[in-house]
Write a protein that holds these residues in place. Structure first.
Motif, PDB file in Angstrom:
ATOM      1  N   VAL A   1      10.539   7.726  -1.804  1.00  0.00           N
ATOM      2  CA  VAL A   1       9.886   8.995  -2.137  1.00  0.00           C
ATOM      3  C   VAL A   1       8.642   9.176  -1.284  1.00  0.00           C
ATOM      4  O   VAL A   1       8.336  10.283  -0.826  1.00  0.00           O
ATOM      5  CB  VAL A   1       9.539   9.031  -3.641  1.00  0.00           C
ATOM      6  N   SER A   2       7.922   8.067  -1.050  1.00  0.00           N
ATOM      7  CA  SER A   2       6.718   8.148  -0.233  1.00  0.00           C
ATOM      8  C   SER A   2       7.065   8.594   1.181  1.00  0.00           C
ATOM      9  O   SER A   2       6.388   9.438   1.769  1.00  0.00           O
ATOM     10  CB  SER A   2       6.047   6.777  -0.221  1.00  0.00           C
TER      11      SER A   2
ATOM     12  N   PRO B   1       9.752   4.240  -5.133  1.00  0.00           N
ATOM     13  CA  PRO B   1       8.521   4.863  -4.650  1.00  0.00           C
ATOM     14  C   PRO B   1       8.398   4.850  -3.146  1.00  0.00           C
ATOM     15  O   PRO B   1       7.847   5.769  -2.556  1.00  0.00           O
ATOM     16  CB  PRO B   1       7.413   4.022  -5.288  1.00  0.00           C
ATOM     17  N   MET B   2       8.939   3.801  -2.496  1.00  0.00           N
ATOM     18  CA  MET B   2       8.809   3.766  -1.044  1.00  0.00           C
ATOM     19  C   MET B   2       9.603   4.881  -0.388  1.00  0.00           C
ATOM     20  O   MET B   2       9.121   5.532   0.548  1.00  0.00           O
ATOM     21  CB  MET B   2       9.271   2.414  -0.505  1.00  0.00           C
TER      22      MET B   2
ATOM     23  N   LEU C   1      13.549  -0.038  -8.874  1.00  0.00           N
ATOM     24  CA  LEU C   1      12.931   1.086  -9.558  1.00  0.00           C
ATOM     25  C   LEU C   1      11.475   1.254  -9.170  1.00  0.00           C
ATOM     26  O   LEU C   1      11.002   2.364  -8.988  1.00  0.00           O
ATOM     27  CB  LEU C   1      13.002   0.872 -11.069  1.00  0.00           C
ATOM     28  N   PHE C   2      10.738   0.140  -9.085  1.00  0.00           N
ATOM     29  CA  PHE C   2       9.293   0.265  -8.974  1.00  0.00           C
ATOM     30  C   PHE C   2       8.753  -0.001  -7.597  1.00  0.00           C
ATOM     31  O   PHE C   2       7.571   0.165  -7.361  1.00  0.00           O
ATOM     32  CB  PHE C   2       8.610  -0.660  -9.982  1.00  0.00           C
ATOM     33  N   MET C   3       9.621  -0.432  -6.667  1.00  0.00           N
ATOM     34  CA  MET C   3       9.111  -0.557  -5.312  1.00  0.00           C
ATOM     35  C   MET C   3       9.951   0.251  -4.339  1.00  0.00           C
ATOM     36  O   MET C   3       9.419   1.003  -3.533  1.00  0.00           O
ATOM     37  CB  MET C   3       9.104  -2.027  -4.886  1.00  0.00           C
TER      38      MET C   3
ATOM     39  N   SER D   1      -0.628   6.190   4.186  1.00  0.00           N
ATOM     40  CA  SER D   1      -0.255   4.842   3.763  1.00  0.00           C
ATOM     41  C   SER D   1       0.873   4.291   4.621  1.00  0.00           C
ATOM     42  O   SER D   1       0.934   3.095   4.873  1.00  0.00           O
ATOM     43  CB  SER D   1       0.097   4.802   2.284  1.00  0.00           C
ATOM     44  N   TRP D   2       1.761   5.182   5.118  1.00  0.00           N
ATOM     45  CA  TRP D   2       2.805   4.656   6.002  1.00  0.00           C
ATOM     46  C   TRP D   2       2.235   4.225   7.342  1.00  0.00           C
ATOM     47  O   TRP D   2       2.705   3.258   7.951  1.00  0.00           O
ATOM     48  CB  TRP D   2       3.924   5.691   6.197  1.00  0.00           C
TER      49      TRP D   2
ATOM     50  N   LEU E   1       4.852   9.705  -9.109  1.00  0.00           N
ATOM     51  CA  LEU E   1       6.048   9.646  -9.941  1.00  0.00           C
ATOM     52  C   LEU E   1       5.692   9.520 -11.408  1.00  0.00           C
ATOM     53  O   LEU E   1       6.295  10.172 -12.261  1.00  0.00           O
ATOM     54  CB  LEU E   1       6.932   8.482  -9.490  1.00  0.00           C
TER      55      LEU E   1
ATOM     56  N   THR F   1       0.245   5.569  -3.643  1.00  0.00           N
ATOM     57  CA  THR F   1       0.131   6.980  -3.992  1.00  0.00           C
ATOM     58  C   THR F   1       1.370   7.468  -4.715  1.00  0.00           C
ATOM     59  O   THR F   1       1.280   8.239  -5.668  1.00  0.00           O
ATOM     60  CB  THR F   1      -0.064   7.818  -2.733  1.00  0.00           C
ATOM     61  N   THR F   2       2.536   7.012  -4.275  1.00  0.00           N
ATOM     62  CA  THR F   2       3.746   7.583  -4.835  1.00  0.00           C
ATOM     63  C   THR F   2       4.001   7.135  -6.254  1.00  0.00           C
ATOM     64  O   THR F   2       4.560   7.895  -7.042  1.00  0.00           O
ATOM     65  CB  THR F   2       4.954   7.239  -3.970  1.00  0.00           C
TER      66      THR F   2
ATOM     67  N   CYS G   1       0.805  -1.210   0.000  1.00  0.00           N
ATOM     68  CA  CYS G   1       0.000   0.000   0.000  1.00  0.00           C
ATOM     69  C   CYS G   1       0.839   1.261   0.000  1.00  0.00           C
ATOM     70  O   CYS G   1       0.380   2.308  -0.444  1.00  0.00           O
ATOM     71  CB  CYS G   1      -0.940   0.002   1.199  1.00  0.00           C
ATOM     72  N   VAL G   2       2.090   1.204   0.486  1.00  0.00           N
ATOM     73  CA  VAL G   2       2.866   2.439   0.560  1.00  0.00           C
ATOM     74  C   VAL G   2       3.235   2.935  -0.826  1.00  0.00           C
ATOM     75  O   VAL G   2       3.485   4.121  -1.012  1.00  0.00           O
ATOM     76  CB  VAL G   2       4.146   2.264   1.385  1.00  0.00           C
ATOM     77  N   THR G   3       3.276   2.046  -1.803  1.00  0.00           N
ATOM     78  CA  THR G   3       3.671   2.508  -3.120  1.00  0.00           C
ATOM     79  C   THR G   3       2.501   3.017  -3.926  1.00  0.00           C
ATOM     80  O   THR G   3       2.672   3.521  -5.017  1.00  0.00           O
ATOM     81  CB  THR G   3       4.339   1.372  -3.906  1.00  0.00           C
TER      82      THR G   3
ATOM     83  N   THR H   1       7.892  12.316   0.978  1.00  0.00           N
ATOM     84  CA  THR H   1       6.760  13.219   0.728  1.00  0.00           C
ATOM     85  C   THR H   1       5.768  13.240   1.868  1.00  0.00           C
ATOM     86  O   THR H   1       4.939  14.140   1.942  1.00  0.00           O
ATOM     87  CB  THR H   1       5.989  12.833  -0.543  1.00  0.00           C
TER      88      THR H   1
ATOM     89  N   ALA I   1       0.519   9.956   1.509  1.00  0.00           N
ATOM     90  CA  ALA I   1       1.698   9.132   1.800  1.00  0.00           C
ATOM     91  C   ALA I   1       1.796   8.846   3.294  1.00  0.00           C
ATOM     92  O   ALA I   1       2.122   7.732   3.714  1.00  0.00           O
ATOM     93  CB  ALA I   1       2.954   9.825   1.300  1.00  0.00           C
TER      94      ALA I   1
END
Lengths: 351, 317
Positions: free
Chosen positions: B48-49, B45-46, B40-42, B291-292, A204, A199-200, A195-197, B52, B288
């Motif tokens: 950056v999440s 974003p984590m 790259l895809f997990m 979600s955390w 991105l 929104t981001t 779930c943490v990914t 942010t 974000a």
């Protein structure tokens, strides 16, 4: 001998009355329309409960007094009762599909304005399916969605499974520095909640202008998936090392070994992973919902959802559901063994 | 003829390079492609999440972000947003009831499946069908089932003499309807795994128990259940983590709204709304942060699950 059969008939009757008792207890959740129904349920409840309580008490007393009997049921009776229970469960599983099927064949008037019946009253028609094909108000169609889904899945399926199997080969057989570190990190990655990914990734992709394209759906899958790597790694570790050494002595390089030895040996596992990945892609709803805004780009699930929001006619919605379920059903029924074996193995059971 | 004086099998040039650094490099190259994808895809974003969540962002322009520190986290729990968050957690936790229900259904079906010998494969095949159907199709089917005036459930109830229940339009019955749907589609995998696990239990345990005079129930609770407890643990963990992040069922069942009186608002649906509909009001930063907090919640529950598992999972069978 006679006592044994009698005892087992009684046990089946008691099991059936236990089922009836549970059912009537369940019915007390609903509000009865009039007093007759209410008192019937209450009397049924109390009498069944009394019978069961009496049976349990007497069984305990009897068991203490008569030591020599062996307490298990006669196998024939157990099998019959098992069939009854399983048939009931099958009924519960199949009923929703039957309803969808029947609703998609009924006429518009019968599906939307008459009470639901199990049989068709106004004659079967495929008008609902014709409506779906000719529906172009909303700018997309279910068939277009199906086509889109298959098209988008081609690249992630081929490239992704290829790279995953290559990576599994590397983890199983090849040596390099940092192999165990990377492997542990990947193991850890599987336990992270996704779930943490949510929104981001949208953020991105938006900043590099990939929203409203199919790239967010296609590109991540092309790199391969960690679950597939683990699954195939177990498989490849079973390949005997002597085979590989023999090939190396004959002068084969790594890639040649992969294509000529690993792939043929791992073919069932790879096919299973291909099928499972396709099923996951076909049923994916949240990804396409977030990233695709143009109606022409919709995949099947999103198209179905917006389609059902757009029309209120039940037979057309049912026909849409049928169109989305039937391909998956056919794939599942044909490839049943691979799918169930793949899921069993990837959850840790052997065989 | 003089060549016979040399070594009979000179090493070919390729083997001499076997452990060279170039070799290792190419090994690493072909192995880490999925790992690169994961980074790259997990992982990206984590991170950056996480970053942010300390900012307030209302668009995807990174230069417009304002640093607000822990304000996002605090505002998630205060005032009106706090009530929404708590309600969302309540909804999600109630929805998680579908996990034990589908496990119990799976247990019962697998128990009876073990008793019959011939039709097992056919039953297994049919039971697994709801699992491969997509959430959208299942939700639409159940929406039709649950419909107030013409749905099958209400027609059957009225024939039996009960009043019609407003399954999806009343606040009290919306979540139970979602739970029923969740357990209908989730039982498939439970039945499959429990059946496989029960078939693997050693039959000599049952024979020894029968000689000692154990009844069917006693055998089930004392032999079968402990023997399949690893499967139960796996199912519980996986399904719990999945159910805590439920969003698809809630969106489709509730149509365009979020259920009667907002009760269909699960946590992830709340987060998704923050970036979708209420972007100018809430923004990416607070989404974000939310979600955390959910991720932390899931990690705590998983840790508690693992701790408790030592008490009831036996791997000795």
């Amino acid at each position: 001998m006679k006592f044994k059969v009698l005892k087992n008939i009684i046990s089946v009757v008691l099991q059936l009355s236990l089922a009836a008792f549970i059912f009537t207890m369940f019915l007390t959740c609903f509000k009865p329309k009039n007093d007759v129904v209410k008192w019937t349920i209450i009397i049924l409840d109390i009498s069944l409960g009394a019978i069961l309580a009496g049976a349990i008490v007497s069984d305990n007393i009897l068991r203490r007094k008569i030591q020599g009997w062996i307490q298990y049921s006669h196998p024939v009776f157990s099998r019959i009762f098992a069939f009854i229970v399983l048939a009931f469960m099958i009924f519960i599983v199949v009923v929703p599909f039957y309803i969808i099927f029947i609703n998609s064949i009924k006429t518009t008037h019968e599906a939307n304005f008459l009470e639901f019946t199990w049989y068709i009253r106004e004659g079967a028609t495929i008008k609902a399916y014709q409506d779906i094909v000719s529906y172009s108000d909303l700018g997309f169609s279910i068939f277009g969605g199906l086509l889109n889904t298959i098209l988008y899945s081609l690249l992630p399926l081929t490239l992704g499974v290829f790279f995953s199997s290559l990576s599994a080969y590397g983890f199983a057989k090849l040596k390099f520095r940092g192999k165990s570190v990377i492997f542990t990190i990947m193991l850890f990655a599987m336990m992270l909640p996704g779930c943490v990914t949510l929104t981001t990734t949208y953020l991105l992709y938006d900043s590099i202008h990939w929203t409203n394209t199919i790239l967010p759906l296609v590109v991540p899958g092309c790199f391969g998936s960690i679950g597939i790597v683990f699954f195939l790694r177990e498989y490849f570790m079973g390949v005997p090392d002597e085979l590989i050494e023999a090939a190396t002595i004959d002068g084969a390089g790594k890639l040649r070994i992969f294509f000529t030895i690993m792939l043929p040996i791992g073919k069932p596992a790879i096919i299973t992973q291909l099928i499972l990945t396709f099923i996951g892609f076909y049923n994916d709803y949240l990804g396409p919902l977030m990233y695709l805004k143009d109606p022409e780009l919709y995949t099947l699930q999103v198209a179905l959802r917006f389609f059902s929001d757009g029309t209120g006619e039940k037979n057309v919605i049912a026909a849409g559901c049928m169109l989305s379920i039937v391909p998956m059903l056919i794939i599942y029924l044909v490839l049943n063994k691979q799918i169930t074996r793949g899921i069993s193995i990837s959850s840790g059971l052997k065989g | 003829m003089e060549h016979q004086a040399t070594l009979p099998n000179p090493k070919p040039k390729k083997l001499a390079k076997k452990n060279s650094s170039w070799d290792r490099f190419t090994n690493a190259l072909i192995t880490i492609v999925p790992f690169v994808g994961f980074m790259l895809f997990m992982l990206l974003p984590m991170t950056v999440s996480l970053i942010t969540s300390f900012f307030e962002m209302h668009s995807s322009d990174f230069s417009e972000a304002q640093f607000v520190g822990f304000n996002n986290f605090i505002s998630l729990f205060s005032g009106e947003q706090g009530m929404i968050t708590l309600k969302a957690y309540r909804t999600t936790l109630i929805y998680c009831l579908n996990v034990p229900i589908s496990m119990i259904i799976g247990l019962v079906c697998a128990y009876f499946l073990q008793k019959i010998k011939k039709g097992r494969q056919i039953f297994n095949t049919i039971f697994f069908i709801p699992y491969v159907c997509s959430v959208v199709a299942t939700s639409l089917i159940f929406k039709m089932l649950y419909e107030e005036n013409y749905g099958i459930l209400n027609t059957m109830l009225s024939h039996l003499g009960f009043e019609k229940v407003s399954w999806l339009t009343s606040e009290a019955m919306f979540l139970p309807s979602a739970i029923i749907m969740g357990s209908w589609s989730g039982s498939g995998i439970c039945i499959l795994l429990y059946n496989a696990a029960m078939s693997n239990v050693d039959q000599s345990y049952y024979e020894a128990a029968k000689i000692d005079g154990a009844s069917d129930f006693k055998m089930f609770f004392n032999i079968t259940l402990p023997a399949i407890s690893p499967t139960s643990f796996y199912l519980l963990t996986m399904k719990l983590i999945g159910s805590l992040q439920v969003i698809n069922e809630m969106t489709v069942l509730a149509g365009n709204s979020s259920g009667p009186n907002g009760i269909g608002n699960s946590v992830v649906l709340n987060i998704y709304d923050m970036i979708n509909i209420r972007l100018t009001e809430k923004g990416y930063g607070i989404a974000a942060a939310a979600s955390w907090i959910l991720a932390l919640f899931i990690l705590i529950i998983t840790r508690v699950n693992f701790r408790l598992a030592k008490k009831w999972v036996c791997y000795d069978f």
